[in-house]
Design a protein around this motif. Structure first.
Motif, PDB file in Angstrom:
ATOM      1  N   GLY A 178       0.789  -1.246  -0.034  1.00 43.07           N
ATOM      2  CA  GLY A 178      -0.065   0.039   0.016  1.00 43.07           C
ATOM      3  C   GLY A 178       0.783   1.257  -0.187  1.00 43.07           C
ATOM      4  N   CYS A 179       0.000   2.386   0.053  1.00 44.32           N
ATOM      5  CA  CYS A 179       0.779   3.877   0.282  1.00 44.32           C
ATOM      6  C   CYS A 179      -0.104   4.767   0.769  1.00 44.32           C
ATOM      7  CB  CYS A 179       1.258   3.981  -1.437  1.00 44.32           C
ATOM      8  SG  CYS A 179       2.109   5.725  -1.605  1.00 44.32           S
ATOM      9  N   ASP A 180       0.455   5.501   1.455  1.00 50.49           N
ATOM     10  CA  ASP A 180      -0.279   6.629   2.155  1.00 50.49           C
ATOM     11  C   ASP A 180       0.090   8.082   1.316  1.00 50.49           C
ATOM     12  OD1 ASP A 180      -0.991   5.003   3.878  1.00 50.49           O
ATOM     13  OD2 ASP A 180       0.187   5.658   5.656  1.00 50.49           O
ATOM     14  N   LYS A 181       0.840   8.058   0.221  1.00 49.64           N
ATOM     15  CA  LYS A 181       1.389   9.522  -0.323  1.00 49.64           C
ATOM     16  C   LYS A 181       0.085  10.023  -1.139  1.00 49.64           C
ATOM     17  CE  LYS A 181       5.546   9.838   1.201  1.00 49.64           C
ATOM     18  NZ  LYS A 181       5.414   9.308   2.485  1.00 49.64           N
ATOM     19  N   PHE A 182      -0.794   9.375  -1.965  1.00 48.39           N
ATOM     20  CA  PHE A 182      -1.709   9.911  -2.815  1.00 48.39           C
ATOM     21  C   PHE A 182      -1.026  11.217  -3.776  1.00 48.39           C
ATOM     22  CE2 PHE A 182      -4.250   8.020   0.789  1.00 48.39           C
ATOM     23  CZ  PHE A 182      -5.227   7.508  -0.037  1.00 48.39           C
ATOM     24  N   CYS A 183      -0.108  10.697  -4.342  1.00 47.57           N
ATOM     25  CA  CYS A 183       0.178  11.566  -5.535  1.00 47.57           C
ATOM     26  C   CYS A 183      -0.952  11.844  -6.422  1.00 47.57           C
ATOM     27  CB  CYS A 183       1.336  11.138  -6.096  1.00 47.57           C
ATOM     28  SG  CYS A 183       3.103  10.704  -5.091  1.00 47.57           S
ATOM     29  N   SER A 184      -1.059  12.931  -6.871  1.00 52.46           N
ATOM     30  CA  SER A 184      -2.319  13.489  -7.546  1.00 52.46           C
ATOM     31  C   SER A 184      -2.608  12.523  -8.664  1.00 52.46           C
ATOM     32  CB  SER A 184      -2.404  14.919  -7.940  1.00 52.46           C
ATOM     33  OG  SER A 184      -1.325  15.268  -8.780  1.00 52.46           O
ATOM     34  N   TYR A 185      -1.512  11.984  -9.308  1.00 51.33           N
ATOM     35  CA  TYR A 185      -1.499  11.365 -10.715  1.00 51.33           C
ATOM     36  C   TYR A 185      -1.879   9.859 -10.250  1.00 51.33           C
ATOM     37  CZ  TYR A 185       3.129  10.753  -9.382  1.00 51.33           C
ATOM     38  OH  TYR A 185       4.413  10.418  -8.911  1.00 51.33           O
ATOM     39  N   CYS A 186      -1.671   9.533  -9.268  1.00 55.99           N
ATOM     40  CA  CYS A 186      -1.482   7.963  -9.143  1.00 55.99           C
ATOM     41  C   CYS A 186      -2.641   7.122  -8.374  1.00 55.99           C
ATOM     42  CB  CYS A 186      -0.302   7.607  -8.167  1.00 55.99           C
ATOM     43  SG  CYS A 186       0.162   6.120  -7.804  1.00 55.99           S
ATOM     44  N   ILE A 187      -2.972   5.816  -8.993  1.00 56.26           N
ATOM     45  CA  ILE A 187      -3.975   4.989  -8.478  1.00 56.26           C
ATOM     46  C   ILE A 187      -3.653   3.881  -7.567  1.00 56.26           C
ATOM     47  CG2 ILE A 187      -3.737   3.330 -10.362  1.00 56.26           C
ATOM     48  CD1 ILE A 187      -7.153   4.999  -9.510  1.00 56.26           C
ATOM     49  N   VAL A 188      -2.490   3.997  -7.099  1.00 54.48           N
ATOM     50  CA  VAL A 188      -2.111   2.883  -6.303  1.00 54.48           C
ATOM     51  C   VAL A 188      -2.592   2.918  -4.827  1.00 54.48           C
ATOM     52  CG1 VAL A 188       0.153   2.116  -4.914  1.00 54.48           C
ATOM     53  CG2 VAL A 188       0.127   2.373  -7.411  1.00 54.48           C
ATOM     54  N   PRO A 189      -3.038   4.030  -4.334  1.00 55.51           N
ATOM     55  CA  PRO A 189      -3.466   3.884  -3.059  1.00 55.51           C
ATOM     56  C   PRO A 189      -4.848   3.743  -3.002  1.00 55.51           C
ATOM     57  CG  PRO A 189      -2.080   6.058  -3.252  1.00 55.51           C
ATOM     58  CD  PRO A 189      -2.355   5.454  -4.654  1.00 55.51           C
ATOM     59  N   PHE A 190      -5.407   3.592  -4.281  1.00 53.76           N
ATOM     60  CA  PHE A 190      -6.783   2.987  -4.413  1.00 53.76           C
ATOM     61  C   PHE A 190      -6.794   1.576  -4.576  1.00 53.76           C
ATOM     62  CE2 PHE A 190      -6.695   7.646  -5.614  1.00 53.76           C
ATOM     63  CZ  PHE A 190      -7.423   8.121  -4.467  1.00 53.76           C
ATOM     64  N   GLY A 223       8.007  -2.654  -2.131  1.00 47.90           N
ATOM     65  CA  GLY A 223       6.980  -2.096  -1.552  1.00 47.90           C
ATOM     66  C   GLY A 223       6.378  -0.897  -2.393  1.00 47.90           C
ATOM     67  N   GLN A 224       5.507  -0.317  -2.568  1.00 45.60           N
ATOM     68  CA  GLN A 224       5.302   0.969  -3.351  1.00 45.60           C
ATOM     69  C   GLN A 224       6.309   2.053  -2.509  1.00 45.60           C
ATOM     70  OE1 GLN A 224       2.315  -1.161  -3.381  1.00 45.60           O
ATOM     71  NE2 GLN A 224       2.800  -1.190  -5.488  1.00 45.60           N
ATOM     72  N   ASN A 225       6.626   2.089  -1.554  1.00 47.49           N
ATOM     73  CA  ASN A 225       7.395   2.860  -0.695  1.00 47.49           C
ATOM     74  C   ASN A 225       8.273   2.218   0.225  1.00 47.49           C
ATOM     75  OD1 ASN A 225       8.607   5.381   0.220  1.00 47.49           O
ATOM     76  ND2 ASN A 225       6.894   6.209   1.024  1.00 47.49           N
ATOM     77  N   SER A 258      11.445   3.942  -3.834  1.00 46.47           N
ATOM     78  CA  SER A 258      11.559   4.937  -2.762  1.00 46.47           C
ATOM     79  C   SER A 258      11.045   5.922  -3.061  1.00 46.47           C
ATOM     80  CB  SER A 258      12.944   5.035  -2.653  1.00 46.47           C
ATOM     81  OG  SER A 258      13.829   3.782  -2.313  1.00 46.47           O
ATOM     82  N   HIS A 259      10.592   6.626  -2.059  1.00 44.74           N
ATOM     83  CA  HIS A 259      10.002   8.069  -2.018  1.00 44.74           C
ATOM     84  C   HIS A 259      10.911   9.048  -1.613  1.00 44.74           C
ATOM     85  CE1 HIS A 259       7.444  11.565  -1.804  1.00 44.74           C
ATOM     86  NE2 HIS A 259       6.466  11.058  -2.311  1.00 44.74           N
ATOM     87  N   PRO A 260      11.462   9.870  -2.218  1.00 44.96           N
ATOM     88  CA  PRO A 260      12.159  11.222  -1.954  1.00 44.96           C
ATOM     89  C   PRO A 260      12.076  11.676  -0.253  1.00 44.96           C
ATOM     90  CG  PRO A 260      12.207  11.455  -4.060  1.00 44.96           C
ATOM     91  CD  PRO A 260      10.834  10.673  -3.666  1.00 44.96           C
ATOM     92  N   LEU A 297       1.407  16.595  -5.675  1.00 48.77           N
ATOM     93  CA  LEU A 297       1.473  16.523  -4.442  1.00 48.77           C
ATOM     94  C   LEU A 297       2.670  15.566  -4.024  1.00 48.77           C
ATOM     95  CD1 LEU A 297      -2.361  15.716  -3.887  1.00 48.77           C
ATOM     96  CD2 LEU A 297      -1.083  17.975  -3.701  1.00 48.77           C
ATOM     97  N   ARG A 298       3.872  15.698  -4.527  1.00 52.08           N
ATOM     98  CA  ARG A 298       4.977  14.885  -4.201  1.00 52.08           C
ATOM     99  C   ARG A 298       5.692  15.224  -2.901  1.00 52.08           C
ATOM    100  NH1 ARG A 298       5.830  10.431  -6.181  1.00 52.08           N
ATOM    101  NH2 ARG A 298       8.335  10.621  -6.291  1.00 52.08           N
ATOM    102  N   GLU A 299       5.450  16.306  -2.500  1.00 56.05           N
ATOM    103  CA  GLU A 299       5.881  16.675  -0.762  1.00 56.05           C
ATOM    104  C   GLU A 299       7.677  16.917  -0.796  1.00 56.05           C
ATOM    105  OE1 GLU A 299       4.403  13.261   1.281  1.00 56.05           O
ATOM    106  OE2 GLU A 299       2.763  14.428   2.007  1.00 56.05           O
TER     107      GLU A 299
HETATM  108  S1  SF4 Z   1       3.503   7.491  -7.118  1.00 51.00           S
HETATM  109 FE1  SF4 Z   1       4.410   6.170  -5.422  1.00 51.00          FE
HETATM  110  S2  SF4 Z   1       4.391   7.220  -3.600  1.00 51.00           S
HETATM  111 FE2  SF4 Z   1       2.951   8.247  -5.000  1.00 51.00          FE
HETATM  112  S3  SF4 Z   1       0.989   7.606  -4.556  1.00 51.00           S
HETATM  113 FE3  SF4 Z   1       1.776   6.206  -6.116  1.00 51.00          FE
HETATM  114  S4  SF4 Z   1       2.693   4.601  -5.130  1.00 51.00           S
HETATM  115 FE4  SF4 Z   1       2.433   6.230  -3.517  1.00 51.00          FE
END
Ligand code: SF4
Length: 473
Positions: A178-190, A223-225, A258-260, A297-299
Motif C-alpha cells: 500500500g501507499c499513504d502518499k496519494f500523489c495526484s496522478y497515481c491510482i496505487v493508494p486506491f 514495496g510501493q514506498n 523509494s519516495h524522496p 502532491l509529491r511533498e
Molecule cells: S506515485 Fe508512488 S508514492 Fe505516489 S501515490 Fe503512487 S505509489 Fe504512492
C-alpha cells in the motif's frame, strides 16, 4: 469456505472436499511492476497445491489468469484487448473447461464491472486476496457462479512468508504494501490500500530461511514506498537493512521503490556503511519543476531532491541513481518542461523510466482541466529521452576499463550471437564477450572488466569466476 490442504503436485488427480483436481495447466499474464511479478510467484506457489503446473502458451492452459496493472495506460489497453480475445479461445476449447480470472489492480477497482462486461470471465480478485487464490479456484471448479473478491484486509498486521520460484538464487521479498502518499496522478493508494509493514524480525527470519533452505543469495525488498517501512511499528527501513546485512550467506540486498520524502539521514548513512547493500538507488523524481511537483502532491522540492543525491553520493562514492519522469503533467508549461531537462543535467541519472502523462480515472489529476495535447506530451517525452541518452552515453563511456561484480542471470541474443549477461551490484547490465560457446555460467558470480559501452548497453570480459557461491563468509 473450504480450507486447502497441502497436497504434493501430482500427474494424477487429487481430491479436495467434493472437488477433484486432475493435473491442470495455468497460464498467467503479468502486467506492470515487480510487485505484480512477485504476486504472480505467490499465485503459482498456491496453485501448485491444487495440481496446477505453469505453461508458457495460453493455448496449452486450462486456467488463464491476468494479473493486471492500473498504473500504465499501455499495459491497461493491452490487457483489455487480450481479455476480449479469451471469449473465442474459451468457445474453441469447450471440451477442456477453460476458466478465466482477472486479478491485481484493475480487478481491485473494476472487478464487478469486468464480470458483467466479459461473459467469459469466471472470477475477479483484488490485490489483497492474492493468497486466497486456492480457495477461489476451488470455488470456481466446485461450480460457483461468477464472483468478485476485492475486500481489503482490515487488520493492522501484514504478515506473510515469501514464496519463490524455485531454481534461482534471487528472490523478491515484500516488506510493505500500500501507499499513504496519494500523489495526484497515481491510482496505487486506491488499488493497493493504505501502508502496512511487516515486522522487522519477521522479514529477517523469512530471509534467513530463504538463504538457508532455498539457496537465495540476492534479495530485492519490495514495496510501493519501501523507505516508509516500519512507521506503524516504530521500526525503520535502515534498521531492517542493518539487520539483513548480518544474515550469514546473503550476498546482496537491493530495494525498490523509494519516495524522496522518506529518504532519511539514517538510510543515507546505511548506504555508506552496510557491506551487502547494492550501491544503487532508484529514486523517482517525476519532474524538475517545483510548481509541477506541487501539483503532483509529491511533498519535496527539486532543491531537496538534489541535496539527497549529494548526500548519498558523499556517503557512498560511485553510488548509481536512477529515476522516473512524467512528461507533460496537466498544464505543464514549456518553462516547467525545461526545468526537467535541466534537472537531468544536474542529477546525472544512470537511467530513467520516462512516460507521457496519461489520465488514471479516480485520481485528482483526472479532475484537472488540461490544455496539453498528446502531440505536445509526445514531443516533450522524446526530448527528455534523447537528452537522457546523451547523459547515459557519457556515464557508460566512463565505465570502460573498470571492473564490476555481477551475477550472471541469463543469455542474450544480439546480431545472431548469444552471449551470457548479468546485472552488476550497481544495477547495470553487462554482456560477456570472451566466453566459449559450450561454457555455462548461469548464476555464477563474476568480476567483469568493461571493454566497450554505448548509452544502452555494455560489453565486458570475465576476469574472475567465483562459481555459484562466493563472497562473504
Ligand atoms: S506515485 Fe508512488 S508514492 Fe505516489 S501515490 Fe503512487 S505509489 Fe504512492
Amino acid at each position: 469456505m473450504n480450507q486447502i490442504e497441502n497436497p504434493t503436485p501430482s500427474e494424477t488427480s487429487i481430491k479436495l472436499g467434493d472437488v477433484s483436481f486432475p493435473h491442470r495447466k495455468v497460464w498467467i499474464k503479468t502486467y506492470g511492476c515487480q510487485m505484480n511479478y512477485h504476486d504472480t510467484e505467490r499465485l503459482l506457489h498456491h496453485l501448485e497445491k491444487l495440481n496446477f503446473a505453469p505453461v508458457e502458451k495460453e493455448e496449452d492452459a486450462d486456467l488463464l489468469i491476468f494479473n493486471t496493472c492500473a498504473v500504465r495506460d499501455l499495459a491497461n489497453q493491452k490487457f483489455y484487448s487480450h481479455l476480449g480475445e479469451t471469449k473465442k479461445f474459451k468457445d474453441k476449447n469447450r471440451t477442456k473447461e477453460v476458466k478465466v480470472a482477472v486479478g491485481g489492480c484493475v480487478a481491485q477497482t473494476e472487478g464487478k464491472e469486468l464480470l458483467k462486461k466479459y461473459p467469459q470471465l469466471d472470477f475477479a480478485f483484488g490485490t489483497d486476496v492474492i493468497d486466497n487464490i486456492g480457495d477461489m479456484v476451488y470455488r470456481t471448479y466446485a461450480g460457483d457462479e461468477k464472483f468478485s473478491i476485492t475486500t481489503w484486509d482490515k487488520t493492522n498486521d501484514y504478515s506473510i512468508e515469501t514464496k519463490i520460484a524455485p531454481g534461482t538464487p534471487q528472490a523478491f521479498v515484500n516488506i510493505i504494501k500500500g501507499c499513504d502518499k496519494f500523489c495526484s496522478y497515481c491510482i496505487v493508494p486506491f488499488t493497493r490500500g493504505r501502508e502496512k509493514s511487516r515486522r522487522l524480525q519477521e522479514v529477517v527470519n523469512d530471509v534467513k530461511k530463504l538463504v538457508e533452505y532455498s539457496g537465495i543469495q540476492e534479495i530485492t525488498l519490495l514495496g510501493q514506498n519501501v523507505n516508509s517501512f516500519g512507521k506503524d511499528n516504530s521500526e525503520t527501513f535502515a534498521q531492517l537493512l542493518s539487520a539483513l546485512d548480518e544474515v550469514h550467506g546473503l550476498e546482496l540486498i537491493r530495494y525498490t521503490t523509494s519516495h524522496p520524502y522518506d529518504v532519511s539521514d539514517e538510510l543515507i548513512a546505511a548506504h555508506g556503511t552496510l557491506k551487502k547493500l547494492a550501491p544503487h538507488l532508484h529514486l523517482p523524481v517525476q519532474s524538475g519543476s517545483n510548481s509541477v511537483l506541487e501539483r503532483m502532491l509529491r511533498e519535496y522540492t527539486v532543491e531537496h531532491y538534489l541535496e539527497l543525491l549529494e548526500k548519498l553520493r558523499k556517503a557512498k562514492p560511485g553510488m548509481i541513481i536512477s529515476s522516473d519522469i512524467i512528461a507533460g503533467f496537466p498544464n505543464e508549461t514549456e518553462s516547467e518542461h525545461r526545468d526537467t531537462m535541466k534537472l537531468l543535467d544536474q542529477a546525472q541519472f544512470d537511467f530513467i523510466y520516462s512516460y507521457a502523462f496519461s489520465v488514471r480515472r479516480g485520481t485528482k489529476a483526472a479532475r484537472m482541466e488540461d490544455i496539453l495535447t498528446d502531440d505536445i506530451r509526445g514531443r516533450r517525452l522524446r526530448e527528455i529521452q534523447a537528452h537522457q541518452l546523451g547523459i547515459q552515453g557519457k556515464l557508460r563511456a566512463e565505465m570502460v576499463g573498470k571492473t564490476y561484480r555481477l551475477l550472471v542471470d541469463g543469455e542474450s541474443k544480439m546480431h545472431g550471437i548469444t552471449k551470457w549477461k548479468g546485472r552488476t551490484t550497481c544495477n547495470r547490465i553487462i554482456h560477456l564477450t570472451n566466453i566459449p560457446e559450450n561454457v555455462s555460467l548461469k548464476w555464477h558470480w563474476l568480476d567483469v572488466k568493461v571493454t566497450s559501452a554505448t548509452s544502452l548497453s555494455c560489453q565486458g570480459e570475465m576476469i574472475e569466476d567465483y562459481g555459484t557461491k562466493i563472497l562473504r563468509a
